[in-house]
Scaffold this active site. Structure first.
Site, PDB file in Angstrom:
ATOM      1  N   MET A   1       1.063  -0.733   0.157  1.00 14.36           N
ATOM      2  CA  MET A   1       0.709   0.301   0.058  1.00 14.36           C
ATOM      3  C   MET A   1       0.623   1.105  -0.409  1.00 14.36           C
ATOM      4  O   MET A   1       1.881   1.320   1.222  1.00 14.36           O
ATOM      5  CB  MET A   1      -1.179   0.292   0.888  1.00 14.36           C
ATOM      6  CG  MET A   1      -1.348   1.450   1.681  1.00 14.36           C
ATOM      7  SD  MET A   1      -2.441   1.471   3.043  1.00 14.36           S
ATOM      8  CE  MET A   1      -3.409   0.641   3.763  1.00 14.36           C
ATOM      9  N   ASN A   2       0.198   2.262  -0.375  1.00  6.89           N
ATOM     10  CA  ASN A   2       0.543   3.613  -0.884  1.00  6.89           C
ATOM     11  C   ASN A   2       0.082   4.284  -0.786  1.00  6.89           C
ATOM     12  O   ASN A   2      -1.308   4.993   0.125  1.00  6.89           O
ATOM     13  CB  ASN A   2       2.168   4.335  -0.975  1.00  6.89           C
ATOM     14  CG  ASN A   2       1.870   3.587  -2.586  1.00  6.89           C
ATOM     15  OD1 ASN A   2       1.690   2.811  -3.449  1.00  6.89           O
ATOM     16  ND2 ASN A   2       2.468   5.224  -3.879  1.00  6.89           N
ATOM     17  N   ASP A   3       0.720   5.654  -0.655  1.00  4.95           N
ATOM     18  CA  ASP A   3      -0.919   6.429  -1.009  1.00  4.95           C
ATOM     19  C   ASP A   3      -2.431   6.553  -0.467  1.00  4.95           C
ATOM     20  O   ASP A   3      -2.771   5.622  -1.067  1.00  4.95           O
ATOM     21  CB  ASP A   3      -0.850   7.789  -2.017  1.00  4.95           C
ATOM     22  CG  ASP A   3       0.187   7.940  -2.691  1.00  4.95           C
ATOM     23  OD1 ASP A   3       1.315   7.593  -1.988  1.00  4.95           O
ATOM     24  OD2 ASP A   3       0.881   8.486  -3.576  1.00  4.95           O
TER      25      ASP A   3
ATOM     26  N   GLN B   1      -3.345   3.257  -3.286  1.00  5.90           N
ATOM     27  CA  GLN B   1      -2.591   2.927  -4.013  1.00  5.90           C
ATOM     28  C   GLN B   1      -1.919   1.427  -3.715  1.00  5.90           C
ATOM     29  O   GLN B   1      -1.849   0.867  -2.270  1.00  5.90           O
ATOM     30  CB  GLN B   1      -1.156   3.674  -3.905  1.00  5.90           C
ATOM     31  CG  GLN B   1      -1.232   5.249  -4.476  1.00  5.90           C
ATOM     32  CD  GLN B   1      -1.748   4.494  -6.243  1.00  5.90           C
ATOM     33  OE1 GLN B   1      -0.885   4.996  -6.926  1.00  5.90           O
ATOM     34  NE2 GLN B   1      -3.054   4.960  -6.996  1.00  5.90           N
TER      35      GLN B   1
ATOM     36  N   PHE C   1      -2.859   5.412 -10.927  1.00  9.41           N
ATOM     37  CA  PHE C   1      -1.540   6.211  -9.398  1.00  9.41           C
ATOM     38  C   PHE C   1      -2.726   7.266  -9.104  1.00  9.41           C
ATOM     39  O   PHE C   1      -4.242   7.037  -9.170  1.00  9.41           O
ATOM     40  CB  PHE C   1      -0.740   7.534 -10.425  1.00  9.41           C
ATOM     41  CG  PHE C   1       0.446   7.016 -10.595  1.00  9.41           C
ATOM     42  CD1 PHE C   1       0.425   5.604 -10.503  1.00  9.41           C
ATOM     43  CD2 PHE C   1       1.630   7.120 -11.055  1.00  9.41           C
ATOM     44  CE1 PHE C   1       1.907   5.275 -11.500  1.00  9.41           C
ATOM     45  CE2 PHE C   1       2.999   7.198 -11.062  1.00  9.41           C
ATOM     46  CZ  PHE C   1       2.744   5.914 -10.863  1.00  9.41           C
ATOM     47  N   SER C   2      -2.389   8.166  -7.928  1.00  9.49           N
ATOM     48  CA  SER C   2      -2.702   8.328  -6.639  1.00  9.49           C
ATOM     49  C   SER C   2      -4.812   9.176  -6.933  1.00  9.49           C
ATOM     50  O   SER C   2      -4.388  10.127  -8.437  1.00  9.49           O
ATOM     51  CB  SER C   2      -2.129   9.882  -6.383  1.00  9.49           C
ATOM     52  OG  SER C   2      -1.220   8.600  -5.111  1.00  9.49           O
TER      53      SER C   2
ATOM     54  N   ARG D   1       0.121  14.830 -12.366  1.00 12.55           N
ATOM     55  CA  ARG D   1      -0.606  13.251 -11.495  1.00 12.55           C
ATOM     56  C   ARG D   1      -1.142  14.179 -10.446  1.00 12.55           C
ATOM     57  O   ARG D   1      -0.977  15.233  -9.657  1.00 12.55           O
ATOM     58  CB  ARG D   1       0.059  12.432 -10.967  1.00 12.55           C
ATOM     59  CG  ARG D   1       0.889  12.671 -10.041  1.00 12.55           C
ATOM     60  CD  ARG D   1       2.495  11.631  -9.983  1.00 12.55           C
ATOM     61  NE  ARG D   1       3.315  11.785  -9.282  1.00 12.55           N
ATOM     62  CZ  ARG D   1       5.126  11.874  -9.934  1.00 12.55           C
ATOM     63  NH1 ARG D   1       4.802  12.146 -10.992  1.00 12.55           N
ATOM     64  NH2 ARG D   1       6.146  12.288  -9.259  1.00 12.55           N
TER      65      ARG D   1
ATOM     66  N   GLU E   1       3.579  16.041  -5.045  1.00 11.29           N
ATOM     67  CA  GLU E   1       3.015  15.494  -5.059  1.00 11.29           C
ATOM     68  C   GLU E   1       1.466  15.581  -4.447  1.00 11.29           C
ATOM     69  O   GLU E   1       1.912  16.150  -3.203  1.00 11.29           O
ATOM     70  CB  GLU E   1       3.641  14.088  -5.236  1.00 11.29           C
ATOM     71  CG  GLU E   1       4.980  13.917  -5.853  1.00 11.29           C
ATOM     72  CD  GLU E   1       5.147  12.203  -5.947  1.00 11.29           C
ATOM     73  OE1 GLU E   1       5.522  11.581  -6.464  1.00 11.29           O
ATOM     74  OE2 GLU E   1       5.785  12.142  -4.673  1.00 11.29           O
TER      75      GLU E   1
ATOM     76  N   TRP F   1       9.312   7.078   1.301  1.00  8.41           N
ATOM     77  CA  TRP F   1       9.745   6.315  -0.134  1.00  8.41           C
ATOM     78  C   TRP F   1      10.842   6.179   0.294  1.00  8.41           C
ATOM     79  O   TRP F   1      11.744   5.091  -0.160  1.00  8.41           O
ATOM     80  CB  TRP F   1      10.154   7.381  -1.147  1.00  8.41           C
ATOM     81  CG  TRP F   1       8.245   6.989  -1.666  1.00  8.41           C
ATOM     82  CD1 TRP F   1       7.276   8.459  -1.568  1.00  8.41           C
ATOM     83  CD2 TRP F   1       7.342   6.289  -2.533  1.00  8.41           C
ATOM     84  NE1 TRP F   1       6.299   8.260  -2.366  1.00  8.41           N
ATOM     85  CE2 TRP F   1       6.342   7.019  -2.350  1.00  8.41           C
ATOM     86  CE3 TRP F   1       7.441   4.660  -2.943  1.00  8.41           C
ATOM     87  CZ2 TRP F   1       5.399   5.800  -3.787  1.00  8.41           C
ATOM     88  CZ3 TRP F   1       6.782   4.503  -3.098  1.00  8.41           C
ATOM     89  CH2 TRP F   1       6.358   4.572  -3.504  1.00  8.41           C
TER      90      TRP F   1
HETATM   91  C1  FRU Z   1       3.464   9.618  -4.438  1.00  6.64           C
HETATM   92  C2  FRU Z   1       3.348   9.028  -5.434  1.00  6.64           C
HETATM   93  C3  FRU Z   1       2.175  10.160  -6.077  1.00  6.64           C
HETATM   94  C4  FRU Z   1       1.828   8.709  -7.573  1.00  6.64           C
HETATM   95  C5  FRU Z   1       1.303   7.190  -6.593  1.00  6.64           C
HETATM   96  C6  FRU Z   1       2.086   6.069  -8.008  1.00  6.64           C
HETATM   97  O1  FRU Z   1       3.910   9.306  -3.421  1.00  6.64           O
HETATM   98  O2  FRU Z   1       4.781   8.824  -5.911  1.00  6.64           O
HETATM   99  O3  FRU Z   1       3.063  10.890  -6.944  1.00  6.64           O
HETATM  100  O4  FRU Z   1       0.232   9.323  -7.411  1.00  6.64           O
HETATM  101  O5  FRU Z   1       2.330   7.700  -5.324  1.00  6.64           O
HETATM  102  O6  FRU Z   1       1.908   5.124  -7.140  1.00  6.64           O
END
Ligand code: FRU
Length: 493
Positions: A37-39, A55, A98-99, A167, A223, A306
């Protein structure tokens, strides 16, 4: 119709989550149903519940082709996983969804806006992403991608705006019923900027203006922007890549930035007056907010950075957590954060001590645990004895601990997880200036198995970090070099 790629992810996550026990996850922080998982994405209210998308790469614990995972909650603390909502299954997003964000349409559908990623080539023939903004509408479980996707692409942008770094749309509806969104972008100077777009119906979009350009002041590419009015101020949250540390600010590489200023809605003019990091810990990135029905502005971030993704449990079944939801306010030109008040309903087993004299190292009966909410108020014991250092250690069992140390003379608060059991030389320490109010320091420490969040002086600053120390390490101890007096109130969660 659910595509084959989305169905595969849904089948996979359903099977795979069976192997993850309840105790292997945090108690009240959201984790991926399985895998990476991210954002936070699409954080919104829909059909009487909070929805959180994220994400998501279900197939392993590393970043990969991005899907949108999905969960719902009534209190922002107990989450129920739903089937994955989006998969990279169209020609324009086949390298990743993406996000993005979400709102409710007047016809009752839930509208998601996300970045579609497609691998293309630069004019010189080098591989590069092409990022566009896309829509999907649904009923809270199943979403149909809009047939006219993408709704915003390179040709909609003014000269000089990158088509590669474009994005993370954040949508909102205006009082007149029309829609706005902001999107992160990179202008020709290689820095970051936030573009503002408008739409009469949420489906057809037009470039309006550059809301704000970074001009290489705060990191590079900006971002995951979010923008709202709070306590009479305009507030922009964004997560700049590649930040340079400045004094006590912006020390975590890929950092977070809050700009507070004036906003004129007539002319869409945002003039920032103050800047600060959103979080002063190690793991916090890409936060997104939602407006609760009672008017609270609530923020959740990715409790990760990150730069520190190699700081993880051994053989994890999931990777990445969301932060605690935080109620935001603006006071004295700063962003204040408090854990959502819903957390108080989870409190059990109150243990309290008043006016405890700490001199040297001390433990207190009943003060221990890895899922807890603990408030400390620390003040000088008397006028005569100096205290040069106060420290609280938690998640402690020889040889492991994580510490918070306070140096009164410099008003310096230091978080340190170097001895939490990690074998990785990633960033393990962070610092912030924590001025004492009338010589009293207040710390509210929230632990949830794999994390620590520290709210300083009623939320003037916050320090957030993950810790993967064995759960048996649940000791807490206090130390003062000199003498201090302390009040403690602790609840299990
Ligand atoms: C931020 C990011 C966003 C992008 C997403 C990709 O953490 O880099 O800019 O949409 O993660 O997973």
């Amino acid at each position: 119709m659910t595509s084959h790629i989305l169905q595969k992810a849904r089948d996979y996550e359903k099977e795979s989550e069976k192997g993850i026990g309840k105790e292997q996850r945090p108690e009240f922080h959201l984790t991926a149903r399985t895998g990476w998982m991210n954002d936070p994405n699409g954080f919104s209210r829909y059909d009487g519940k909070y929805h959180m998308f994220y994400q998501y790469h279900p197939y392993d614990c590393n970043w990969g082709p991005m899907h949108w995972g999905h969960a719902v909650s009534e209190d922002l603390l107990h989450w129920e996983h739903l089937p994955a909502a989006l998969a990279p299954d169209e020609a324009y997003d086949k390298n990743g969804c993406f996000s993005g964000s979400a709102i409710t349409l007047p016809d009752g559908r839930h509208l998601l806006m996300y970045t579609g990623v497609l691998q293309g080539k630069t004019p010189e023939g080098k591989p590069c992403d092409i990022q566009t903004q896309c829509l999907a509408a649904g009923d809270g479980t199943d979403y149909v991608k809009y047939e006219k996707n993408p709704v915003l692409e390179g040709s909609d942008l003014p000269e000089g705006c990158s088509h590669v770094d474009f994005r993370d749309p954040k949508l909102w509806q205006k009082a007149d019923g029309s829609y706005c969104c902001i999107v992160g972008n990179r202008p020709a100077d290689g820095s970051g900027q936030i573009l503002l777009f408008s739409s009469p119906d949420g489906f057809s979009w037009k470039f309006k203006k550059v809301l704000i350009a970074n001009q290489n002041r705060f990191g590079k590419m900006w971002e995951c922007p979010d923008f709202f009015e709070l306590d009479g101020k305009g507030v922009l949250l964004t997560s700049p890549q590649d930040m340079l540390a400045e004094g006590m600010e912006y020390r975590s590489g890929n950092g977070t930035l809050c700009l507070i200023g004036t906003y004129d809605e007539e002319t869409d003019t945002f003039i920032p007056q103050q800047d600060q990091a959103i979080d002063y810990g190690i793991d916090f990135y890409a936060p997104q907010t939602v407006l609760a029905p009672d008017g609270r502005r609530i923020m959740i971030g990715w409790m990760q950075n990150w730069d520190t993704c190699s700081f993880r449990a051994e053989n994890p079944a999931w990777f990445g957590q969301m932060s605690l939801p935080r109620e935001l306010s603006v006071k004295e030109g700063r962003l204040w954060q408090k854990p959502v008040r819903e957390l108080e309903d989870m409190r059990r087993n109150r243990v309290e001590y008043r006016d405890v004299l700490i001199s040297g190292t001390q433990r207190l009966d009943g003060i221990q645990g890895r899922k807890l909410d603990m408030e400390l108020t620390v003040r000088p014991a008397d006028q005569e004895t100096d205290c040069t250092k106060f420290e609280v250690r938690f998640a402690q069992k020889e040889p492991y601990y994580t510490s918070l140390s306070f140096y009164p003379a410099q008003s310096l608060l230091e978080f340190d997880r170097s001895f939490s059991g990690t074998r990785r030389a990633v960033l393990n320490q962070s610092r912030c200036l924590a001025e004492t109010e009338g010589s009293e320091l207040k710390l509210r420490i929230i632990l949830d198995r794999f994390s620590a969040e520290v709210f300083i002086n009623d939320g003037k600053q916050v320090m957030t970090a993950t810790i993967y120390t064995d759960q048996e390490a649940d000791g807490i101890s206090f130390y003062a070099n000199g003498k201090i007096t302390m009040d403690v109130v602790k609840y299990d969660l």
